[in-house]
Design an enzyme around this catalytic site. Structure first.
Site, PDB file in Angstrom:
ATOM      1  N   SER A 170      13.928   9.952  59.188  1.00 42.80           N
ATOM      2  CA  SER A 170      14.836  10.746  58.368  1.00 42.80           C
ATOM      3  C   SER A 170      16.267  10.216  58.458  1.00 42.80           C
ATOM      4  O   SER A 170      16.734   9.812  59.527  1.00 42.80           O
ATOM      5  CB  SER A 170      14.793  12.202  58.830  1.00 42.80           C
ATOM      6  OG  SER A 170      15.760  12.957  58.146  1.00 42.80           O
ATOM      7  N   CYS A 171      16.976  10.269  57.338  1.00 41.80           N
ATOM      8  CA  CYS A 171      18.351   9.766  57.297  1.00 41.80           C
ATOM      9  C   CYS A 171      19.377  10.876  57.096  1.00 41.80           C
ATOM     10  O   CYS A 171      20.576  10.610  57.098  1.00 41.80           O
ATOM     11  CB  CYS A 171      18.502   8.737  56.176  1.00 41.80           C
ATOM     12  SG  CYS A 171      18.311   9.436  54.517  1.00 41.80           S
ATOM     13  N   VAL A 172      18.954  12.125  56.938  1.00 46.60           N
ATOM     14  CA  VAL A 172      19.865  13.185  56.501  1.00 46.60           C
ATOM     15  C   VAL A 172      21.078  13.357  57.415  1.00 46.60           C
ATOM     16  O   VAL A 172      22.173  13.637  56.938  1.00 46.60           O
ATOM     17  CB  VAL A 172      19.148  14.544  56.324  1.00 46.60           C
ATOM     18  CG1 VAL A 172      18.120  14.487  55.225  1.00 46.60           C
ATOM     19  CG2 VAL A 172      18.535  15.020  57.618  1.00 46.60           C
TER      20      VAL A 172
ATOM     21  N   TYR B  31      22.635  11.059  59.135  1.00 40.83           N
ATOM     22  CA  TYR B  31      23.496   9.873  59.133  1.00 40.83           C
ATOM     23  C   TYR B  31      24.114   9.608  57.768  1.00 40.83           C
ATOM     24  O   TYR B  31      25.041   8.815  57.654  1.00 40.83           O
ATOM     25  CB  TYR B  31      22.694   8.619  59.513  1.00 40.83           C
ATOM     26  CG  TYR B  31      21.797   8.771  60.707  1.00 40.83           C
ATOM     27  CD1 TYR B  31      22.221   9.422  61.858  1.00 40.83           C
ATOM     28  CD2 TYR B  31      20.514   8.250  60.682  1.00 40.83           C
ATOM     29  CE1 TYR B  31      21.377   9.547  62.952  1.00 40.83           C
ATOM     30  CE2 TYR B  31      19.677   8.361  61.775  1.00 40.83           C
ATOM     31  CZ  TYR B  31      20.111   9.013  62.903  1.00 40.83           C
ATOM     32  OH  TYR B  31      19.276   9.127  63.968  1.00 40.83           O
TER      33      TYR B  31
END
Length: 179
Positions: A69-71, A73
């Site tokens: 998941s990138c949320v 960053y």
């Protein structure tokens, strides 16, 4: 075929929490197992996209290709969290690392947004006995017809020193001073 050699890929499992992405994976790749949540992969069993519990495969994967998941960053997030915080990005990264610690795949390729804490990510791989380097790439240079700049980390087990760490252009990978 590359250099007179054929690379055969046989999926062992996939993992995706979003139902519409699960449908895409199932329709296009038909993995033997489609897990729902990467955070469960450090356990003996994990939940599939269909709700059943099945054993997590260990030690039978030569190459892990992952994106956590990138949320937390993302530059679009006003309340960013670090890798060690209890956000979704850190949780999914830790779930992946628990599986890696148990399974020890020889090669890992990880993708995420450019603003992820890449030095920390690489250090976590090094702590698990991997050489790890990362670089920034734009998909438009690799036959995908749009710009999508991401960072890719390649990690190889130190015991498998014969595996080279090179970029798609044949250049050595390096975390510092990413292009």
């Amino acid at each position: 075929q590359l250099h007179g050699k054929t690379l055969t890929i046989q999926p062992v499992f996939s993992c995706e929490i979003e139902p519409f992405k699960q449908a895409y994976i199932e329709r296009n790749f038909s993995p033997p197992i489609l897990f729902r949540d990467i955070r469960e992969l450090g356990n003996e069993t994990a939940t599939t996209a269909y709700g059943s519990k099945v054993p997590v495969p260990w030690g039978c994967v030569d190459l892990l290709v992952a994106g956590t998941s990138c949320v937390d960053y993302s530059n679009l997030n006003n309340e960013k969290k670090d890798l060690d915080d209890h956000g979704e990005s850190g949780q999914t990264f830790r779930g992946m690392m628990q599986w890696i610690k148990r399974s020890q795949p020889p090669i890992v390729i990880l993708e995420n947004v450019c603003s992820a804490p890449w030095e920390k990510v690489a250090d976590r791989f090094r702590q698990q006995g991997y050489r790890a380097e990362f670089m920034r790439l734009d998909t438009k240079f690799y036959y995908i017809p749009h710009t999508r700049t991401r960072v890719y980390l390649m990690a190889t087990r130190i015991q498998d020193e014969a595996l080279p760490l090179r970029s798609p252009l044949g250049l050595p990978l390096g975390g510092k001073g990413m292009p």
